[in-house]
Design a protein around this motif. Structure first.
Motif, PDB file in Angstrom:
ATOM      1  N   LYS A 178       8.737 -20.616  29.176  1.00  0.00           N
ATOM      2  CA  LYS A 178       9.139 -21.097  30.501  1.00  0.00           C
ATOM      3  C   LYS A 178      10.229 -22.160  30.382  1.00  0.00           C
ATOM      4  O   LYS A 178      11.253 -22.122  31.097  1.00  0.00           O
ATOM      5  N   THR A 179      10.034 -23.105  29.474  1.00  0.00           N
ATOM      6  CA  THR A 179      11.016 -24.176  29.279  1.00  0.00           C
ATOM      7  C   THR A 179      12.368 -23.601  28.865  1.00  0.00           C
ATOM      8  O   THR A 179      13.415 -23.970  29.418  1.00  0.00           O
ATOM      9  N   PHE A 180      12.348 -22.688  27.899  1.00  0.00           N
ATOM     10  CA  PHE A 180      13.609 -22.109  27.421  1.00  0.00           C
ATOM     11  C   PHE A 180      14.307 -21.326  28.527  1.00  0.00           C
ATOM     12  O   PHE A 180      15.507 -21.495  28.760  1.00  0.00           O
ATOM     13  N   LEU A 181      13.557 -20.456  29.189  1.00  0.00           N
ATOM     14  CA  LEU A 181      14.161 -19.562  30.185  1.00  0.00           C
ATOM     15  C   LEU A 181      14.689 -20.328  31.397  1.00  0.00           C
ATOM     16  O   LEU A 181      15.745 -19.980  31.944  1.00  0.00           O
TER      17      LEU A 181
ATOM     18  N   GLU B   1      13.775  -4.324  32.971  1.00  0.00           N
ATOM     19  CA  GLU B   1      12.404  -4.351  32.429  1.00  0.00           C
ATOM     20  C   GLU B   1      12.410  -4.469  30.907  1.00  0.00           C
ATOM     21  O   GLU B   1      11.551  -5.150  30.328  1.00  0.00           O
ATOM     22  N   MET B   2      13.385  -3.821  30.267  1.00  0.00           N
ATOM     23  CA  MET B   2      13.491  -3.931  28.809  1.00  0.00           C
ATOM     24  C   MET B   2      13.772  -5.363  28.383  1.00  0.00           C
ATOM     25  O   MET B   2      13.242  -5.839  27.377  1.00  0.00           O
ATOM     26  N   ARG B   3      14.591  -6.061  29.174  1.00  0.00           N
ATOM     27  CA  ARG B   3      14.848  -7.475  28.865  1.00  0.00           C
ATOM     28  C   ARG B   3      13.568  -8.291  28.986  1.00  0.00           C
ATOM     29  O   ARG B   3      13.298  -9.170  28.160  1.00  0.00           O
ATOM     30  N   ILE B   4      12.780  -8.006  30.013  1.00  0.00           N
ATOM     31  CA  ILE B   4      11.510  -8.727  30.205  1.00  0.00           C
ATOM     32  C   ILE B   4      10.611  -8.563  28.983  1.00  0.00           C
ATOM     33  O   ILE B   4      10.115  -9.547  28.427  1.00  0.00           O
ATOM     34  N   VAL B   5      10.403  -7.319  28.553  1.00  0.00           N
ATOM     35  CA  VAL B   5       9.456  -7.089  27.451  1.00  0.00           C
ATOM     36  C   VAL B   5       9.997  -7.590  26.110  1.00  0.00           C
ATOM     37  O   VAL B   5       9.223  -8.076  25.273  1.00  0.00           O
ATOM     38  N   GLN B   6      11.323  -7.502  25.933  1.00  0.00           N
ATOM     39  CA  GLN B   6      11.880  -8.008  24.674  1.00  0.00           C
ATOM     40  C   GLN B   6      11.762  -9.528  24.595  1.00  0.00           C
ATOM     41  O   GLN B   6      11.393 -10.079  23.549  1.00  0.00           O
ATOM     42  N   VAL B   7      12.064 -10.204  25.685  1.00  0.00           N
ATOM     43  CA  VAL B   7      11.939 -11.668  25.713  1.00  0.00           C
ATOM     44  C   VAL B   7      10.476 -12.073  25.528  1.00  0.00           C
ATOM     45  O   VAL B   7      10.153 -12.989  24.751  1.00  0.00           O
ATOM     46  N   ALA B   8       9.574 -11.377  26.202  1.00  0.00           N
ATOM     47  CA  ALA B   8       8.135 -11.671  26.060  1.00  0.00           C
ATOM     48  C   ALA B   8       7.676 -11.451  24.624  1.00  0.00           C
ATOM     49  O   ALA B   8       6.889 -12.245  24.081  1.00  0.00           O
ATOM     50  N   ALA B   9       8.167 -10.381  24.002  1.00  0.00           N
ATOM     51  CA  ALA B   9       7.763 -10.083  22.619  1.00  0.00           C
ATOM     52  C   ALA B   9       8.204 -11.193  21.663  1.00  0.00           C
ATOM     53  O   ALA B   9       7.449 -11.590  20.771  1.00  0.00           O
ATOM     54  N   TRP B  10       9.411 -11.699  21.866  1.00  0.00           N
ATOM     55  CA  TRP B  10       9.875 -12.784  20.995  1.00  0.00           C
ATOM     56  C   TRP B  10       9.011 -14.033  21.158  1.00  0.00           C
ATOM     57  O   TRP B  10       8.647 -14.692  20.180  1.00  0.00           O
ATOM     58  N   PHE B  11       8.655 -14.354  22.388  1.00  0.00           N
ATOM     59  CA  PHE B  11       7.945 -15.616  22.646  1.00  0.00           C
ATOM     60  C   PHE B  11       6.419 -15.524  22.485  1.00  0.00           C
ATOM     61  O   PHE B  11       5.758 -16.558  22.376  1.00  0.00           O
ATOM     62  N   HIS B  12       5.846 -14.317  22.473  1.00  0.00           N
ATOM     63  CA  HIS B  12       4.412 -14.180  22.742  1.00  0.00           C
ATOM     64  C   HIS B  12       3.484 -14.922  21.776  1.00  0.00           C
ATOM     65  O   HIS B  12       2.376 -15.295  22.149  1.00  0.00           O
TER      66      HIS B  12
ATOM     67  N   SER C 195      11.689 -15.193  39.352  1.00  0.00           N
ATOM     68  CA  SER C 195      10.991 -13.906  39.310  1.00  0.00           C
ATOM     69  C   SER C 195      11.014 -13.321  37.902  1.00  0.00           C
ATOM     70  O   SER C 195      10.022 -12.753  37.429  1.00  0.00           O
ATOM     71  N   PHE C 196      12.140 -13.482  37.206  1.00  0.00           N
ATOM     72  CA  PHE C 196      12.248 -12.996  35.825  1.00  0.00           C
ATOM     73  C   PHE C 196      11.316 -13.788  34.907  1.00  0.00           C
ATOM     74  O   PHE C 196      10.561 -13.212  34.118  1.00  0.00           O
ATOM     75  N   VAL C 197      11.364 -15.112  35.037  1.00  0.00           N
ATOM     76  CA  VAL C 197      10.518 -15.982  34.210  1.00  0.00           C
ATOM     77  C   VAL C 197       9.048 -15.625  34.407  1.00  0.00           C
ATOM     78  O   VAL C 197       8.288 -15.476  33.433  1.00  0.00           O
ATOM     79  N   ASN C 198       8.631 -15.449  35.660  1.00  0.00           N
ATOM     80  CA  ASN C 198       7.227 -15.150  35.953  1.00  0.00           C
ATOM     81  C   ASN C 198       6.783 -13.817  35.365  1.00  0.00           C
ATOM     82  O   ASN C 198       5.642 -13.679  34.906  1.00  0.00           O
ATOM     83  N   GLN C 199       7.691 -12.845  35.359  1.00  0.00           N
ATOM     84  CA  GLN C 199       7.336 -11.541  34.783  1.00  0.00           C
ATOM     85  C   GLN C 199       7.204 -11.623  33.262  1.00  0.00           C
ATOM     86  O   GLN C 199       6.339 -10.970  32.674  1.00  0.00           O
TER      87      GLN C 199
ATOM     88  N   MET D 131      22.765 -12.417  31.514  1.00  0.00           N
ATOM     89  CA  MET D 131      21.601 -11.640  31.102  1.00  0.00           C
ATOM     90  C   MET D 131      21.866 -10.842  29.832  1.00  0.00           C
ATOM     91  O   MET D 131      20.963 -10.572  29.048  1.00  0.00           O
ATOM     92  N   ASN D 132      23.131 -10.466  29.606  1.00  0.00           N
ATOM     93  CA  ASN D 132      23.454  -9.671  28.423  1.00  0.00           C
ATOM     94  C   ASN D 132      23.228 -10.444  27.132  1.00  0.00           C
ATOM     95  O   ASN D 132      22.896  -9.869  26.110  1.00  0.00           O
TER      96      ASN D 132
END
Length: 198
Positions: A85-88, A54-65, A96-100, A3-4
């Motif tokens: 989804k494919t990448f993650l 949660e910070m990881r969730i929003v940072q990953v979402a921001a990159w992909f959005h 659960s992480f992917v869905n969030q 995750m890091n």
């Protein structure tokens, strides 16, 4: 799954993906917008006291959005979610992480309807440009993009009215957005009401 290293791996992938696949005609939804949103989720996430997870969730979402803009304009969120989804999943992330992450991306659809705090952070970050002192440059870029991709041509007066309507209908969702960001947005609201400023 490490995750890091996830956020770094995502950022490296998306930077390359966007630089190779985004059209130069995208004057607003370009790679700089993605950088802006990534910076904004960090700022808002810290002020909102998100956990590391949660910070990881929003940072990953921001990159992909906005990756979906590489292949379509309308409905780009669904394509962005597919790419994420494919990448993650290939990276070994838990469902659960992917869905969030996908939920965060989905929440940026306009009009925004965030459900969770992470969604709220993502939505506020996506509209962070409304607070910028050079907002008029973002506004001009978006107007040009609407003309190129949606065939929407506005007179200056029509665009000003549309812009003002957007400002008045928009709201920030996090406490940081409501207490801090909205004050900066209000400056741009007042500024946009002056004639011939743009």
């Amino acid at each position: 799954m490490d995750m890091n290293n996830l956020v770094e791996a995502v950022s490296n992938y998306v930077k390359l993906f966007l630089s190779e696949n985004l059209s130069d005609q995208l004057t607003f939804h370009n790679i700089e917008h993605t950088y802006d949103v990534v910076d904004a989720v960090r700022e808002i996430g810290l002020q909102t006291h998100l956990s590391d997870y949660e910070m990881r969730i929003v940072q990953v979402a921001a990159w992909f959005h906005d990756c979906g803009y590489a292949s379509c304009y309308k409905g780009h969120e669904e394509e962005s979610k597919r790419i994420a989804k494919t990448f993650l999943e290939n990276f070994g992330c838990e469902n659960s992480f992917v869905n969030q992450v996908l939920q965060c991306i989905d929440s940026t659809k306009y009009p925004q309807h965030p459900t969770f705090l992470t969604d709220q952070v993502m939505c506020d970050a996506d509209m962070f440009h409304l607070t910028k002192t050079n907002y008029y440059q973002y506004e001009k870029a978006l107007r040009l993009e609407f003309e190129k991709y949606l065939g929407l041509i506005f007179t200056d007066e029509e665009w000003k009215r549309k812009n003002n309507d957007f400002f008045s209908n928009h709201q920030y969702f996090t406490l940081y957005g409501q207490n801090i960001l909205s004050k900066f947005k209000e400056v741009n609201v007042r500024f946009s009401n002056y004639p011939n400023e743009f």
